[in-house]
Design a protein around this motif. Structure first.
Motif, PDB file in Angstrom:
ATOM      1  N   TYR A 116      25.567   1.842  38.548  1.00  0.00           N
ATOM      2  CA  TYR A 116      26.291   3.083  38.270  1.00  0.00           C
ATOM      3  C   TYR A 116      27.595   2.850  37.522  1.00  0.00           C
ATOM      4  N   LEU A 119      27.525   4.064  33.964  1.00  0.00           N
ATOM      5  CA  LEU A 119      27.359   5.481  33.676  1.00  0.00           C
ATOM      6  C   LEU A 119      28.708   6.184  33.785  1.00  0.00           C
ATOM      7  N   ALA A 122      28.999   9.030  36.475  1.00  0.00           N
ATOM      8  CA  ALA A 122      28.351   8.767  37.766  1.00  0.00           C
ATOM      9  C   ALA A 122      29.102   9.394  38.928  1.00  0.00           C
ATOM     10  N   GLN A 130      22.510  11.080  45.452  1.00  0.00           N
ATOM     11  CA  GLN A 130      22.566   9.781  44.786  1.00  0.00           C
ATOM     12  C   GLN A 130      21.611   8.793  45.437  1.00  0.00           C
ATOM     13  N   VAL A 135      18.258   7.841  39.047  1.00  0.00           N
ATOM     14  CA  VAL A 135      19.385   8.741  38.811  1.00  0.00           C
ATOM     15  C   VAL A 135      18.877  10.174  38.891  1.00  0.00           C
ATOM     16  N   TYR A 278      20.219   2.792  29.655  1.00  0.00           N
ATOM     17  CA  TYR A 278      21.453   3.283  30.273  1.00  0.00           C
ATOM     18  C   TYR A 278      22.148   4.313  29.395  1.00  0.00           C
ATOM     19  N   ASP A 282      23.157   8.037  30.631  1.00  0.00           N
ATOM     20  CA  ASP A 282      24.499   8.554  30.370  1.00  0.00           C
ATOM     21  C   ASP A 282      24.439   9.902  29.652  1.00  0.00           C
ATOM     22  N   THR A 303      24.800  17.130  39.234  1.00  0.00           N
ATOM     23  CA  THR A 303      26.205  16.815  38.992  1.00  0.00           C
ATOM     24  C   THR A 303      27.077  18.037  39.245  1.00  0.00           C
TER      25      THR A 303
END
Length: 351
Positions: A116, A119, A122, A130, A135, A278, A282, A303
């Protein structure tokens, strides 16, 4: 960027405590380091289109990465991931999975532990969603769906599916049989770690309510549209999507609490293009990426900083009280019993 479908085949309760195009450049040196193919394993059809339109197209337009799609049902994609554990490299770099599928793949030593620290967004992931091995992107819940034009008294419970008033007019989506087992267990006094009471309760439904079974979400929607059924249980996002498309379907949050479902992205341990993988994660987690995914799928996002208006949040998200009542899958219990549940469903409930 190319959209290459060369791999295409026939194919837990909680309160939630820059644009996608810039997401790949948020970590120092990342954008300049990206190159090669990024193979994204996903469901096909509209779901793949939603992700492409939400963030994939803008995030990977001009950064040296060729986006390659591996589109197939999740059963086929999981089988291939398991087979490739013996190979030097995985044929995919990121894979979309449900929370339960991700647990299964991690239990089979397929997915790498997520770093993480790579990111940039994150810390905005809702802590209770989580996971160390995938993810999360979106979540929702199985709720009661009904046609307000034909159901005079709005349902309030999964137990309403057993109301004799709806004999022959209850619709069930065959592929989410496990959610009906969970719902029946909640109605009959069980829980997510004890579904034994569900089986007699479902046989009662079979004999007394005579539900109609449908092979797909679309077929279930058609059952509502043509007047075959009045009530069902399905994902909250489906109610919002169908309503937005003109189908008079409303959602009722059950007194027992909704059955949670989440979807996200994992990285196989032997992914060939880890840097791009990744960057993909992101981009997905960026405020605009998350907002676009929510608008397309009608799910809540994982999020806290998605660039959604207050009106959109109120429409797409569960209330705090509803979040408190969400039931999350006991993954170990489900993994141990799912084959037996499916066998029972096919032989006893459908037979």
């Amino acid at each position: 960027m190319k959209r290459d479908d060369r791999f295409q085949l026939s194919r837990r309760a909680f309160v939630a405590g820059s644009g996608a195009a810039m997401a790949a450049a948020t970590l120092p040196g990342r954008a300049s380091a990206l190159s090669g193919d990024l193979v994204v394993s996903n469901w096909g059809g509209s779901w793949n289109d939603y992700m492409y339109d939400s963030f994939e197209r803008s995030a990977f337009a001009d950064n040296g990465v060729d986006l390659v799609k591996d589109l197939a049902p999740v059963s086929e994609r999981k089988t291939r991931l398991l087979a490739e554990r013996r190979l030097p490299r995985s044929s995919v770099d990121v894979t979309w999975l449900s929370d339960s599928d991700a647990f299964e793949m991690n239990d089979q030593n397929v997915l790498e532990e997520i770093d993480y620290s790579q990111l940039s967004n994150a810390d905005t992931i809702i802590p209770q969603l989580q996971s160390p091995y995938y993810v999360p992107a979106i979540y929702g819940g199985v709720v009661v769906l009904y046609n307000p034009n034909t159901v005079s008294t709005p349902p309030t419970s999964f137990a309403d599916l057993w109301n004799p008033e709806y004999k022959g007019r209850v619709g069930l989506y065959d592929q989410i049989y496990f959610n009906y087992i969970y719902a029946a267990a909640l109605v009959a006094g069980g829980d997510m770690s004890n579904v034994e009471p569900a089986f007699d309760k479902l046989m009662e439904m079979k004999e007394e309510i005579q539900p109609r079974l449908y092979p797909s979400h679309d077929a279930l929607a058609a059952g509502f549209e043509n007047g075959e059924i009045d009530i069902s249980a399905n994902y909250s996002a489906r109610a919002q999507l169908w309503n937005a498309n003109g189908l008079p379907i409303e959602m009722a949050y059950p007194d027992e609490g909704a059955i949670a479902i989440a979807f996200g992205v994992g990285v196989p341990k032997k992914a060939s293009n880890r840097e791009a993988a990744y960057a993909y994660l992101d981009a997905m987690l960026s405020p605009d990426g998350m907002a676009n995914i929510a608008r397309k799928t009608y799910y809540s996002v994982a999020t806290t900083d998605a660039s959604l208006s207050q009106e959109e949040k109120e429409k797409l998200e569960f209330t705090d009280a509803q979040k408190e009542k969400l039931h999350f899958v006991d993954y170990d219990y489900a993994a141990e019993n799912d084959n037996a549940w499916l066998d029972w469903w096919n032989k006893e409930f459908k037979g």
